[in-house]
Design a protein around this motif. Sequence first.
Motif, PDB file in Angstrom:
ATOM      1  N   ALA A 238      44.056   7.780  10.088  1.00 47.07           N
ATOM      2  CA  ALA A 238      42.685   7.292   9.979  1.00 47.07           C
ATOM      3  C   ALA A 238      42.235   6.582  11.252  1.00 47.07           C
ATOM      4  N   GLU A 239      43.145   5.814  11.857  1.00 46.69           N
ATOM      5  CA  GLU A 239      42.792   5.080  13.077  1.00 46.69           C
ATOM      6  C   GLU A 239      42.496   6.053  14.222  1.00 46.69           C
ATOM      7  N   THR A 240      43.326   7.088  14.349  1.00 49.03           N
ATOM      8  CA  THR A 240      43.106   8.085  15.404  1.00 49.03           C
ATOM      9  C   THR A 240      41.812   8.850  15.154  1.00 49.03           C
ATOM     10  N   GLU A 241      41.566   9.173  13.904  1.00 51.95           N
ATOM     11  CA  GLU A 241      40.341   9.903  13.562  1.00 51.95           C
ATOM     12  C   GLU A 241      39.110   9.079  13.929  1.00 51.95           C
ATOM     13  N   ALA A 242      39.139   7.783  13.632  1.00 55.19           N
ATOM     14  CA  ALA A 242      38.003   6.911  13.962  1.00 55.19           C
ATOM     15  C   ALA A 242      37.809   6.830  15.473  1.00 55.19           C
ATOM     16  N   LEU A 243      38.915   6.774  16.219  1.00 55.83           N
ATOM     17  CA  LEU A 243      38.845   6.722  17.675  1.00 55.83           C
ATOM     18  C   LEU A 243      38.191   7.976  18.233  1.00 55.83           C
ATOM     19  N   VAL A 244      38.609   9.137  17.730  1.00 54.85           N
ATOM     20  CA  VAL A 244      38.062  10.403  18.226  1.00 54.85           C
ATOM     21  C   VAL A 244      36.565  10.479  17.946  1.00 54.85           C
ATOM     22  N   HIS A 245      36.153  10.059  16.756  1.00 52.08           N
ATOM     23  CA  HIS A 245      34.728  10.071  16.427  1.00 52.08           C
ATOM     24  C   HIS A 245      33.944   9.138  17.344  1.00 52.08           C
ATOM     25  N   GLN A 246      34.515   7.980  17.663  1.00 49.75           N
ATOM     26  CA  GLN A 246      33.825   7.037  18.544  1.00 49.75           C
ATOM     27  C   GLN A 246      33.673   7.620  19.942  1.00 49.75           C
ATOM     28  N   VAL A 247      34.751   8.228  20.438  1.00 53.02           N
ATOM     29  CA  VAL A 247      34.695   8.850  21.770  1.00 53.02           C
ATOM     30  C   VAL A 247      33.668   9.976  21.786  1.00 53.02           C
ATOM     31  N   ALA A 248      33.673  10.813  20.745  1.00 52.19           N
ATOM     32  CA  ALA A 248      32.730  11.932  20.675  1.00 52.19           C
ATOM     33  C   ALA A 248      31.289  11.433  20.694  1.00 52.19           C
ATOM     34  N   ASN A 249      31.014  10.369  19.951  1.00 49.43           N
ATOM     35  CA  ASN A 249      29.656   9.811  19.928  1.00 49.43           C
ATOM     36  C   ASN A 249      29.271   9.245  21.284  1.00 49.43           C
ATOM     37  N   ASP A 250      30.209   8.526  21.917  1.00 50.14           N
ATOM     38  CA  ASP A 250      29.918   7.912  23.214  1.00 50.14           C
ATOM     39  C   ASP A 250      29.665   8.963  24.291  1.00 50.14           C
ATOM     40  N   LEU A 251      30.398  10.063  24.236  1.00 50.64           N
ATOM     41  CA  LEU A 251      30.248  11.113  25.260  1.00 50.64           C
ATOM     42  C   LEU A 251      29.091  12.050  24.961  1.00 50.64           C
ATOM     43  N   GLY A 252      28.568  11.999  23.734  1.00 48.18           N
ATOM     44  CA  GLY A 252      27.475  12.897  23.376  1.00 48.18           C
ATOM     45  C   GLY A 252      27.948  14.282  22.989  1.00 48.18           C
ATOM     46  N   TYR A 253      29.133  14.360  22.374  1.00 49.26           N
ATOM     47  CA  TYR A 253      29.675  15.665  21.967  1.00 49.26           C
ATOM     48  C   TYR A 253      28.854  16.264  20.835  1.00 49.26           C
ATOM     49  N   GLU A 254      28.585  17.568  20.940  1.00 51.96           N
ATOM     50  CA  GLU A 254      27.920  18.316  19.874  1.00 51.96           C
ATOM     51  C   GLU A 254      28.733  19.578  19.581  1.00 51.96           C
ATOM     52  N   ARG A 255      28.715  19.996  18.326  1.00 51.43           N
ATOM     53  CA  ARG A 255      29.344  21.271  18.000  1.00 51.43           C
ATOM     54  C   ARG A 255      28.684  22.377  18.819  1.00 51.43           C
TER      55      ARG A 255
ATOM     56  N   SER B 166      40.157  18.285  17.379  1.00 48.80           N
ATOM     57  CA  SER B 166      39.497  19.277  16.533  1.00 48.80           C
ATOM     58  C   SER B 166      39.652  18.939  15.053  1.00 48.80           C
ATOM     59  N   ARG B 167      40.869  18.561  14.661  1.00 46.54           N
ATOM     60  CA  ARG B 167      41.086  18.193  13.249  1.00 46.54           C
ATOM     61  C   ARG B 167      40.283  16.954  12.864  1.00 46.54           C
ATOM     62  N   ALA B 168      40.204  16.003  13.788  1.00 48.27           N
ATOM     63  CA  ALA B 168      39.469  14.775  13.484  1.00 48.27           C
ATOM     64  C   ALA B 168      37.989  15.048  13.248  1.00 48.27           C
ATOM     65  N   LEU B 169      37.415  15.967  14.031  1.00 45.83           N
ATOM     66  CA  LEU B 169      35.981  16.219  13.951  1.00 45.83           C
ATOM     67  C   LEU B 169      35.608  17.293  12.936  1.00 45.83           C
ATOM     68  N   ASN B 170      36.546  18.206  12.678  1.00 40.04           N
ATOM     69  CA  ASN B 170      36.216  19.346  11.815  1.00 40.04           C
ATOM     70  C   ASN B 170      36.927  19.330  10.468  1.00 40.04           C
ATOM     71  N   ARG B 171      38.042  18.597  10.382  1.00 44.91           N
ATOM     72  CA  ARG B 171      38.799  18.555   9.131  1.00 44.91           C
ATOM     73  C   ARG B 171      39.212  17.112   8.827  1.00 44.91           C
ATOM     74  N   PRO B 172      38.270  16.296   8.423  1.00 44.19           N
ATOM     75  CA  PRO B 172      38.557  14.871   8.183  1.00 44.19           C
ATOM     76  C   PRO B 172      39.652  14.697   7.140  1.00 44.19           C
ATOM     77  N   GLY B 173      40.458  13.640   7.363  1.00 43.83           N
ATOM     78  CA  GLY B 173      41.536  13.322   6.426  1.00 43.83           C
ATOM     79  C   GLY B 173      42.848  13.988   6.744  1.00 43.83           C
ATOM     80  N   ARG B 174      42.886  14.795   7.813  1.00 48.49           N
ATOM     81  CA  ARG B 174      44.113  15.520   8.154  1.00 48.49           C
ATOM     82  C   ARG B 174      45.018  14.750   9.110  1.00 48.49           C
ATOM     83  N   ILE B 175      44.494  13.688   9.735  1.00 52.00           N
ATOM     84  CA  ILE B 175      45.294  12.919  10.689  1.00 52.00           C
ATOM     85  C   ILE B 175      45.179  11.438  10.369  1.00 52.00           C
TER      86      ILE B 175
END
Length: 332
Positions: free
Chosen positions: A43-60, A32-41
């Motif tokens: 950087a490598e983990t944040e990039a991973l979460v964004h990649q997974v979200a894109n691959d799975l087709g996550y939408e708010r 949640s922090r990675a997708l909604n509050r960038p810069g809070r975790i």
Amino acid sequence: MYEVSDSAVAVKRRVTLDDVAKVAHVATSTASRALNRPGRINAETEALVHQVANDLGYERPEIFWRRTHVLTQKIGVTIRLQEYQMLAAIQDKMILDQYLPVLYPAVSTRVLQTVKREFNNVDGLIIDNPQIPGRIRLEIPNTEPLVVTNCLMDETTCVVPDTEQGVAVLLTHLSSLRHQSITYFYAKDRWLDRSVLQALRSGCERDGLVLHTVGNVGDSLESGHRAVSAWRKHLDSVAVFCGALSAIGFMEELDQSLRVSVPDDVSVVAIGDAFIGRLHQPRTTTLEVPYRKIGTEAVRQLVSQIRHRSRVEKRVKLVNMRLVNGGTTGFF
């Protein structure tokens, strides 16, 4: 490098934060922090979460809802038919807002199944006094728009009577009549009963009043009849019932079996529907639950959620109670 399992790829329902977190091997709060509050975790983990979200087709949730949901102009309502005042207010307000109410059985064991089955067929839900509030959020975490009435539920908009304010008004009235002791009869499985109990305990302690409590007393004439034996243990000057029918049954039994007079020998107060109290002679003094106002406010809150999904705020709306003086309270 992460691996997307076959089960994750095959998910046909909406992809949730839990799905993203599971595949990325992080906590849901981290996703949640990675997708909604960038810069809070990290950087490598944040990039991973964004990649997974894109691959799975996550939408708010609000974006997914606007893209996939066609408004039906229907609102589902789960409520006991006995709450006729609240149901009438809900229907009146919905008609004004051009919505059609769809009623579902208010059987506690079916509420969860109803929510699961019907949520996609209506624009939102109003659930009155759910017996299993925690399970609704646990098993269906993205159920929105949703408003709960006469019960508090975490992270959900709730419309409830202000029991602390109402009980304060009641105790002021009883103190002015020089009463010093109260027996409170209630059912343990309802939020209203428990909330009134908490307010009575703190209020009586503050005002120096004696409080005795009797649980598992349902709102029926028969329950009121049986409550007389429990009242006789302390002979408190006031008997308070969370329900108008049980208060009336109590007074009937006092008169028929003990020849005890109300309010000369004991004062009686009901908490609930003041209209029912008017059917008894003398009219029952009632701390009224404002069912009509609660129903109207519930529709107002739900329609606001439907029309402004991108800025839904979870809130607790308190509705003031009022004391309807009848002939069942007097000087002690």
